[in-house]
Design an enzyme around this catalytic site. Sequence first.
Site, PDB file in Angstrom:
ATOM      1  N   ASP A  86       0.075  -1.288  -1.285  1.00 26.24           N
ATOM      2  CA  ASP A  86       0.581  -0.899  -2.681  1.00 26.24           C
ATOM      3  C   ASP A  86      -0.953  -0.120  -2.979  1.00 26.24           C
ATOM      4  O   ASP A  86      -2.020  -0.169  -2.554  1.00 26.24           O
ATOM      5  CB  ASP A  86       0.540  -1.981  -3.555  1.00 26.24           C
ATOM      6  CG  ASP A  86       0.967  -1.539  -5.017  1.00 26.24           C
ATOM      7  OD1 ASP A  86       1.611  -0.310  -5.089  1.00 26.24           O
ATOM      8  OD2 ASP A  86       0.702  -2.246  -6.123  1.00 26.24           O
ATOM      9  N   HIS A 107       0.619   8.998  -0.753  1.00 32.74           N
ATOM     10  CA  HIS A 107       1.641   8.424   0.328  1.00 32.74           C
ATOM     11  C   HIS A 107       1.454   8.879   1.727  1.00 32.74           C
ATOM     12  O   HIS A 107       1.431   8.133   2.568  1.00 32.74           O
ATOM     13  CB  HIS A 107       2.968   8.755  -0.187  1.00 32.74           C
ATOM     14  CG  HIS A 107       3.442   8.049  -1.399  1.00 32.74           C
ATOM     15  ND1 HIS A 107       3.305   6.698  -1.464  1.00 32.74           N
ATOM     16  CD2 HIS A 107       3.938   8.359  -2.682  1.00 32.74           C
ATOM     17  CE1 HIS A 107       3.746   6.340  -2.983  1.00 32.74           C
ATOM     18  NE2 HIS A 107       4.060   7.293  -3.469  1.00 32.74           N
ATOM     19  N   GLU A 132      13.719  -1.173  -5.393  1.00 33.08           N
ATOM     20  CA  GLU A 132      13.466  -0.875  -6.737  1.00 33.08           C
ATOM     21  C   GLU A 132      12.642   0.434  -6.812  1.00 33.08           C
ATOM     22  O   GLU A 132      12.792   1.137  -7.719  1.00 33.08           O
ATOM     23  CB  GLU A 132      12.404  -1.993  -7.425  1.00 33.08           C
ATOM     24  CG  GLU A 132      13.063  -3.358  -7.721  1.00 33.08           C
ATOM     25  CD  GLU A 132      13.469  -4.125  -6.517  1.00 33.08           C
ATOM     26  OE1 GLU A 132      14.340  -4.883  -6.381  1.00 33.08           O
ATOM     27  OE2 GLU A 132      12.500  -4.161  -5.735  1.00 33.08           O
ATOM     28  N   LEU A 187       2.442  -5.360  20.368  1.00 32.99           N
ATOM     29  CA  LEU A 187       2.557  -5.561  18.983  1.00 32.99           C
ATOM     30  C   LEU A 187       3.903  -5.303  18.394  1.00 32.99           C
ATOM     31  O   LEU A 187       4.709  -4.384  18.882  1.00 32.99           O
ATOM     32  CB  LEU A 187       1.764  -4.708  18.038  1.00 32.99           C
ATOM     33  CG  LEU A 187       1.590  -4.529  16.810  1.00 32.99           C
ATOM     34  CD1 LEU A 187       1.228  -5.955  16.327  1.00 32.99           C
ATOM     35  CD2 LEU A 187       0.966  -3.563  16.218  1.00 32.99           C
ATOM     36  N   ARG A 247       1.128 -10.187  -7.787  1.00 31.34           N
ATOM     37  CA  ARG A 247       2.623 -10.469  -7.563  1.00 31.34           C
ATOM     38  C   ARG A 247       3.054 -10.082  -6.177  1.00 31.34           C
ATOM     39  O   ARG A 247       2.561  -9.460  -5.475  1.00 31.34           O
ATOM     40  CB  ARG A 247       3.385  -9.812  -8.769  1.00 31.34           C
ATOM     41  CG  ARG A 247       3.295  -8.379  -8.699  1.00 31.34           C
ATOM     42  CD  ARG A 247       4.089  -7.756  -9.746  1.00 31.34           C
ATOM     43  NE  ARG A 247       4.073  -6.260  -9.677  1.00 31.34           N
ATOM     44  CZ  ARG A 247       3.301  -5.364 -10.086  1.00 31.34           C
ATOM     45  NH1 ARG A 247       2.421  -6.013 -10.804  1.00 31.34           N
ATOM     46  NH2 ARG A 247       3.142  -4.236 -10.062  1.00 31.34           N
ATOM     47  N   GLU A 257       0.057 -18.075   3.708  1.00 32.70           N
ATOM     48  CA  GLU A 257      -0.873 -17.941   2.883  1.00 32.70           C
ATOM     49  C   GLU A 257      -1.051 -16.709   2.420  1.00 32.70           C
ATOM     50  O   GLU A 257      -0.437 -15.610   2.896  1.00 32.70           O
ATOM     51  CB  GLU A 257      -2.171 -18.124   3.853  1.00 32.70           C
ATOM     52  CG  GLU A 257      -2.183 -19.516   4.555  1.00 32.70           C
ATOM     53  CD  GLU A 257      -2.578 -20.627   3.576  1.00 32.70           C
ATOM     54  OE1 GLU A 257      -3.173 -20.187   2.611  1.00 32.70           O
ATOM     55  OE2 GLU A 257      -1.750 -21.612   3.684  1.00 32.70           O
TER      56      GLU A 257
END
Length: 225
Positions: free
Chosen positions: A2, A19, A49, A113, A176, A189
Amino acid sequence: MDGNGRWATSRGWPRLVGHRRGAERVREIVRACPDLGIRWLTVYAFSTENWKRSTEEVLGLMAIFARYIEREADRLAVEGVRLRFIGDRSRLDPKLQAMMAGIEARTAPGTRLNLTVAINYGGRDEIARAARSVARAVAEGRLAPEAVTEASFAAHLDTADLPDPDLVIRTSGETRTSNFLPWQAAYAEYEFTQTLWPDFTAAELGAIVARFGNRERRFGGVVRA
């Protein structure tokens, strides 16, 4: 991941610049993970969303995803990175869906990975799709109602062949979880950092991983002396 848009607008640049810089940051973090002992990494690229954003931003994001796949396919394969996608692909452009399937096949042998990209992903949407899948299995007699357990339900999730996350990191100062892996992260965690994603470095990831290593994880039990 974010903070891309805010990173750009704070500098007077279009959000898509942020971005694009965020996509470059993914490359750095992916390269750092094996040396930090991280074998599984999931990045939240586009949520269910996010379609609410402007058409220009959505189309720009989809173009960035496509370019990332084109540019990174060979490098990921050479470096032993296996790339997979979770989320509902049905709303994505068919060309992008084909590119996603192609890079998944191209990188399938990778073992250094496991990189998972969540695109058009929403935790509630994923659970609803899994519930419909379970309901069909029961209705068709392939699954007995009493056989619906946490494990059998999880087998219908997008992450059926992935381990649950140990650690979830949210950048940009938001505290959040934004509908990210709610089922899978039940005992994860959490770390919340003020750093905007384009500024999130491998060094900060390493510091967070070090703190995580000092946490006591009881999974609902009691640690006895």
